[in-house]
Design a protein around this motif. Structure first.
Motif, PDB file in Angstrom:
ATOM      1  N   VAL A 449       0.852  -1.184   0.000  1.00 14.07           N
ATOM      2  CA  VAL A 449       0.000   0.000   0.000  1.00 14.07           C
ATOM      3  C   VAL A 449       0.891   1.238   0.000  1.00 14.07           C
ATOM      4  CG1 VAL A 449      -1.813   1.271   1.186  1.00 14.07           C
ATOM      5  CG2 VAL A 449      -1.769  -1.228   1.311  1.00 14.07           C
ATOM      6  N   LEU A 450       0.590   2.158  -0.913  1.00  9.37           N
ATOM      7  CA  LEU A 450       1.297   3.428  -0.968  1.00  9.37           C
ATOM      8  C   LEU A 450       0.552   4.420  -0.082  1.00  9.37           C
ATOM      9  CD1 LEU A 450       3.670   4.897  -2.377  1.00  9.37           C
ATOM     10  CD2 LEU A 450       2.045   5.612  -4.134  1.00  9.37           C
ATOM     11  N   LYS A 451       1.287   5.011   0.880  1.00  5.16           N
ATOM     12  CA  LYS A 451       0.657   5.917   1.845  1.00  5.16           C
ATOM     13  C   LYS A 451       1.356   7.272   1.841  1.00  5.16           C
ATOM     14  CE  LYS A 451      -0.736   2.072   4.812  1.00  5.16           C
ATOM     15  NZ  LYS A 451      -0.652   1.459   6.165  1.00  5.16           N
ATOM     16  N   PHE A 452       0.612   8.271   2.350  1.00  4.65           N
ATOM     17  CA  PHE A 452       1.105   9.657   2.321  1.00  4.65           C
ATOM     18  C   PHE A 452       0.958  10.265   3.702  1.00  4.65           C
ATOM     19  CE2 PHE A 452       0.336  14.218   1.885  1.00  4.65           C
ATOM     20  CZ  PHE A 452       1.422  14.614   1.115  1.00  4.65           C
ATOM     21  N   ILE A 453       1.979  11.069   4.085  1.00  6.66           N
ATOM     22  CA  ILE A 453       1.904  11.841   5.324  1.00  6.66           C
ATOM     23  C   ILE A 453       2.576  13.187   5.087  1.00  6.66           C
ATOM     24  CG2 ILE A 453       4.070  10.978   6.312  1.00  6.66           C
ATOM     25  CD1 ILE A 453       2.612  10.815   9.029  1.00  6.66           C
ATOM     26  N   GLU A 454       2.036  14.235   5.698  1.00  5.01           N
ATOM     27  CA  GLU A 454       2.536  15.583   5.435  1.00  5.01           C
ATOM     28  C   GLU A 454       3.943  15.809   5.997  1.00  5.01           C
ATOM     29  OE1 GLU A 454       1.688  18.199   3.783  1.00  5.01           O
ATOM     30  OE2 GLU A 454      -0.290  17.617   3.055  1.00  5.01           O
ATOM     31  N   HIS A 455       4.151  15.432   7.255  1.00  5.29           N
ATOM     32  CA  HIS A 455       5.417  15.727   7.907  1.00  5.29           C
ATOM     33  C   HIS A 455       5.976  14.471   8.575  1.00  5.29           C
ATOM     34  CE1 HIS A 455       4.374  19.911   7.242  1.00  5.29           C
ATOM     35  NE2 HIS A 455       3.225  19.718   7.899  1.00  5.29           N
ATOM     36  N   ASN A 456       7.293  14.332   8.581  1.00  5.18           N
ATOM     37  CA  ASN A 456       7.901  13.129   9.128  1.00  5.18           C
ATOM     38  C   ASN A 456       7.808  13.045  10.646  1.00  5.18           C
ATOM     39  OD1 ASN A 456       9.816  15.039   9.865  1.00  5.18           O
ATOM     40  ND2 ASN A 456      11.255  14.434   8.230  1.00  5.18           N
ATOM     41  N   TRP A 457       7.415  14.155  11.307  1.00  5.75           N
ATOM     42  CA  TRP A 457       7.262  14.127  12.757  1.00  5.75           C
ATOM     43  C   TRP A 457       5.844  13.763  13.175  1.00  5.75           C
ATOM     44  CZ3 TRP A 457       3.502  17.639  13.716  1.00  5.75           C
ATOM     45  CH2 TRP A 457       3.393  18.749  12.849  1.00  5.75           C
ATOM     46  N   MET A 458       4.943  13.597  12.223  1.00  6.89           N
ATOM     47  CA  MET A 458       3.546  13.326  12.547  1.00  6.89           C
ATOM     48  C   MET A 458       3.354  11.880  12.962  1.00  6.89           C
ATOM     49  SD  MET A 458       1.638  15.527   9.537  1.00  6.89           S
ATOM     50  CE  MET A 458      -0.017  15.165  10.150  1.00  6.89           C
ATOM     51  N   ASP A 459       2.304  11.603  13.707  1.00 11.26           N
ATOM     52  CA  ASP A 459       1.961  10.259  14.174  1.00 11.26           C
ATOM     53  C   ASP A 459       1.483   9.410  13.001  1.00 11.26           C
ATOM     54  OD1 ASP A 459      -0.336   8.327  15.462  1.00 11.26           O
ATOM     55  OD2 ASP A 459       1.355   8.650  16.835  1.00 11.26           O
ATOM     56  N   SER A 460       1.715   8.075  13.098  1.00  8.48           N
ATOM     57  CA  SER A 460       1.321   7.176  12.011  1.00  8.48           C
ATOM     58  C   SER A 460      -0.179   7.163  11.763  1.00  8.48           C
ATOM     59  CB  SER A 460       1.799   5.755  12.321  1.00  8.48           C
ATOM     60  OG  SER A 460       1.218   5.294  13.529  1.00  8.48           O
ATOM     61  N   SER A 461      -0.947   7.631  12.734  1.00  3.82           N
ATOM     62  CA  SER A 461      -2.407   7.676  12.539  1.00  3.82           C
ATOM     63  C   SER A 461      -2.789   8.686  11.462  1.00  3.82           C
ATOM     64  CB  SER A 461      -3.109   8.019  13.859  1.00  3.82           C
ATOM     65  OG  SER A 461      -2.684   9.288  14.337  1.00  3.82           O
ATOM     66  N   GLU A 462      -1.850   9.563  11.105  1.00  2.00           N
ATOM     67  CA  GLU A 462      -2.111  10.578  10.083  1.00  2.00           C
ATOM     68  C   GLU A 462      -1.872  10.045   8.658  1.00  2.00           C
ATOM     69  OE1 GLU A 462      -3.323  13.564  10.776  1.00  2.00           O
ATOM     70  OE2 GLU A 462      -3.229  13.259  12.946  1.00  2.00           O
ATOM     71  N   LEU A 463      -1.407   8.813   8.552  1.00  3.85           N
ATOM     72  CA  LEU A 463      -1.154   8.225   7.230  1.00  3.85           C
ATOM     73  C   LEU A 463      -2.452   8.051   6.466  1.00  3.85           C
ATOM     74  CD1 LEU A 463       1.442   5.452   8.165  1.00  3.85           C
ATOM     75  CD2 LEU A 463       1.892   7.435   6.708  1.00  3.85           C
ATOM     76  N   ARG A 464      -2.421   8.305   5.160  1.00  2.27           N
ATOM     77  CA  ARG A 464      -3.586   8.058   4.311  1.00  2.27           C
ATOM     78  C   ARG A 464      -3.134   7.487   2.972  1.00  2.27           C
ATOM     79  NH1 ARG A 464      -4.028  12.472   0.801  1.00  2.27           N
ATOM     80  NH2 ARG A 464      -2.874  14.336   1.451  1.00  2.27           N
ATOM     81  N   PRO A 465      -3.989   6.672   2.340  1.00  2.00           N
ATOM     82  CA  PRO A 465      -3.615   6.052   1.065  1.00  2.00           C
ATOM     83  C   PRO A 465      -3.334   7.098  -0.009  1.00  2.00           C
ATOM     84  CG  PRO A 465      -5.572   5.026   1.984  1.00  2.00           C
ATOM     85  CD  PRO A 465      -5.339   6.264   2.785  1.00  2.00           C
ATOM     86  N   LEU A 466      -2.436   6.715  -0.927  1.00  6.94           N
ATOM     87  CA  LEU A 466      -2.076   7.605  -2.034  1.00  6.94           C
ATOM     88  C   LEU A 466      -2.463   6.906  -3.343  1.00  6.94           C
ATOM     89  CD1 LEU A 466      -0.753  10.365  -2.506  1.00  6.94           C
ATOM     90  CD2 LEU A 466       1.435   9.201  -2.683  1.00  6.94           C
ATOM     91  N   PRO A 467      -3.629   7.264  -3.943  1.00  9.22           N
ATOM     92  CA  PRO A 467      -4.117   6.562  -5.133  1.00  9.22           C
ATOM     93  C   PRO A 467      -3.561   7.138  -6.425  1.00  9.22           C
ATOM     94  CG  PRO A 467      -5.747   8.147  -4.395  1.00  9.22           C
ATOM     95  CD  PRO A 467      -4.591   8.252  -3.432  1.00  9.22           C
TER      96      PRO A 467
END
Length: 544
Positions: A449-467
């Motif tokens: 699964v390809l996932k996206f997050i805005e900042h590398n310091w953010m929690d993994s709960s902020e991950l979202r799929p990248l379609p």
């Protein structure tokens, strides 16, 4: 008339004298040839009895074409070929004997079956093992060998997970029993040396074995093949006038135990192999003491000692064994080394068990021609837990072949190492091979699964799929795109990785482009699902 008679008579007399001399010379020559023939046979039989089979073979072959040879001569020649590991010639000689309508004695039936198995004639080998079994129906060794060869496909099942490569230091002589040492390997070889006076081992008609060192250069990326420098004699301290090696290092390679020929020659046992301890002190190796159970009456050899130096496995033909060479263990206690203990029938057989290698996880590797395998010496392993043995396992092809495979060394992870084998040329031309096992087979299909997050310091709960993003698999060594795929509406992707290498993935999508790391396994893993995380901080935003 009288004058004619006087002229002719002396010529007849002279002719008769010459003919008599010729007949006498011929008879004398025939007697000499007969004596030479008898002497060759006597010499050959003596060498055969003394187990100097190469010398015996040469003598037997000198007289093999005579019509008055003993009926047993072809069988002796076949056995000489067998014992000098010229198995293809042993098979040919036995075939000729059988095709002449003669019956093979029980011992030769077994040697013929063994030789057939070694050269890969498995179906015919089974036939002759069955003939042996008909004469000895309760023989468990024969039963197991027949079963194993009839079900030999099991030994080839995992071959895709192994690679075996001959290393470039090998010569036309024997190179064997490699173990890592510092930045290279130490191994045993009977390669030719430039000497005015050469000592020859009569049993093989070749030089004695000595220890050598070869530097090893590993490619930094781990992708390329290992390279080896030229071999040189390893430390003159250990070089003997006779056989030296094998060897085993322990305690950070600052100590070793090695086998070498006894200085004293036994009247009936010849020159046996003995074990000696050594230590690296003040910049040099020094022999410290012999193993206390050495004896000129039998050989102790093939040492394998744990890193702490208190558990020693070795091979010996000491009295009281199960037959041939057996494996023994001795422990170092406060009062010294314990009396060697035979490993018993779970390991040893009536044939030969040799070259033990104790792995740190408690697995014992060794070679045997008494347990059922593909032919010759096969490599086996058995786990030791709390002093008890688990089930014996043949390591299978390609670590094993039909020929002699032995002297295995594995690293601490049991993923790579060295083994010795005469699979290439037969005879005593043993070679060293490097191997890797439990490898990941390729091409390999990976999903993730390809996932996206805005900042590398953010929690993994902020991950979202990248379609709907294109993923390009790039071979980082060759700088080449080898595969492409597109993530679906939920970010799922599937990609075929063609071969093992160092990779990276280029991710290109709406308003985003960048490179992410992508590591594929060299060794097998159960989970082949990947999560690729794109961190916006590390990517450049693309304006449309």
């Amino acid at each position: 008339m009288s004058n004619a008679f006087k002229t002719i008579a002396p010529r007849k007399y002279l002719l008769m004298l010459i003919l008599g001399m010729i007949i006498s010379i011929n008879i004398s020559a025939q007697d000499s040839m007969t004596d030479l023939f008898k002497n060759d046979l006597k010499t050959a039989d003596l060498e055969f009895t003394n187990e100097n089979y190469q010398l015996a073979l040469s003598a037997y072959l000198r007289v093999a074409d005579r019509k008055d040879v003993p009926p047993s001569l072809p069988l002796k020649i076949a056995k000489c070929y067998y014992f000098t590991k010229k198995y293809d010639k042993a098979v040919k000689t036995y075939h000729q004997y059988v095709n002449s309508g003669k019956e093979l004695p029980a011992t030769d039936l077994y040697y013929f079956a063994e030789a057939l198995s070694i050269v890969g004639n498995y179906e015919e080998s089974i036939v002759y093992y069955e003939k042996c079994l008909a004469q000895d129906p309760e023989n468990e060794l024969l039963i197991k060998k027949i079963w194993r060869l009839s079900n030999r496909s099991y030994l080839f099942e995992d071959s895709v997970f192994y690679t075996v490569r001959e290393i470039p230091i090998n010569t036309t002589q024997g190179e064997l029993l490699a173990v890592p040492y510092k930045n290279g390997i130490v191994f045993t070889s009977n390669r030719e040396e430039v000497k005015l006076i050469k000592k020859i081992d009569a049993s093989t008609n070749s030089a004695f074995y000595k220890l050598y060192f070869a530097p090893v250069y590993k490619e930094p990326s781990g992708i390329g093949l290992t390279e080896y420098g030229p071999a040189t004699l390893f430390n003159e301290v250990f070089q003997s006038d006779y056989h030296t090696g094998p060897i085993c290092f322990y305690e950070g390679s600052n100590k070793m135990i090695l086998a070498k020929s006894n200085d004293k020659k036994s009247a009936d046992k010849g020159r046996t192999l003995q074990l000696y301890f050594a230590e690296f002190k003040q910049g040099t190796w020094k022999t410290t003491q012999p193993f206390p159970f050495n004896s000129p009456d039998y050989s102790n050899t093939d040492p394998s000692i744990n890193e702490e130096g208190n558990i020693l496995y070795f091979a010996s033909n000491m009295p009281g064994g199960m037959g041939g060479m057996d494996l023994y263990v001795s422990m170092l206690s406060d009062s010294g080394w314990t009396i060697p203990k035979n490993l018993g029938s779970e390991v040893n057989t009536v044939k030969n068990e040799v070259f033990p290698h104790l792995q740190q996880d408690g697995t014992l590797y060794f070679s045997s021609n008494g347990h059922a395998g593909l032919g010759g010496l096969d490599i086996f392993k058995i786990e030791i837990q709390n002093g008890n043995f688990k089930e014996l396992e043949n390591v299978g092809y390609p670590l094993n072949s039909g020929y002699d495979d032995f002297g295995i060394y594995t690293d601490t992870l049991s993923n790579s190492g060295y083994l010795s084998s005469n699979r290439k040329n037969g005879g005593y031309d043993d070679d060293i091979y490097e191997f890797e096992m439990d490898l990941q087979p390729y091409p390999m299909t990976v999903t993730g699964v390809l996932k996206f997050i805005e900042h590398n310091w953010m929690d993994s709960s902020e991950l979202r799929p990248l379609p709907d993003v294109t993923l390009s698999l790039i071979d980082d060594v060759k700088d080449l795109v080898v595969a492409e795929t597109v993530s679906d509406s939920e970010g799922n992707f599937k990609m075929i990785v063609p071969y093992y290498s160092k990779y990276k993935v280029r991710v290109v999508g709406k308003n985003i482009e960048g490179i992410v790391s992508f590591e594929v396994p060299k060794h097998r893993k159960i989970n082949d699902k990947y999560d690729i995380v794109v961190v916006n901080d590390d990517f450049k935003t693309v304006s449309n």
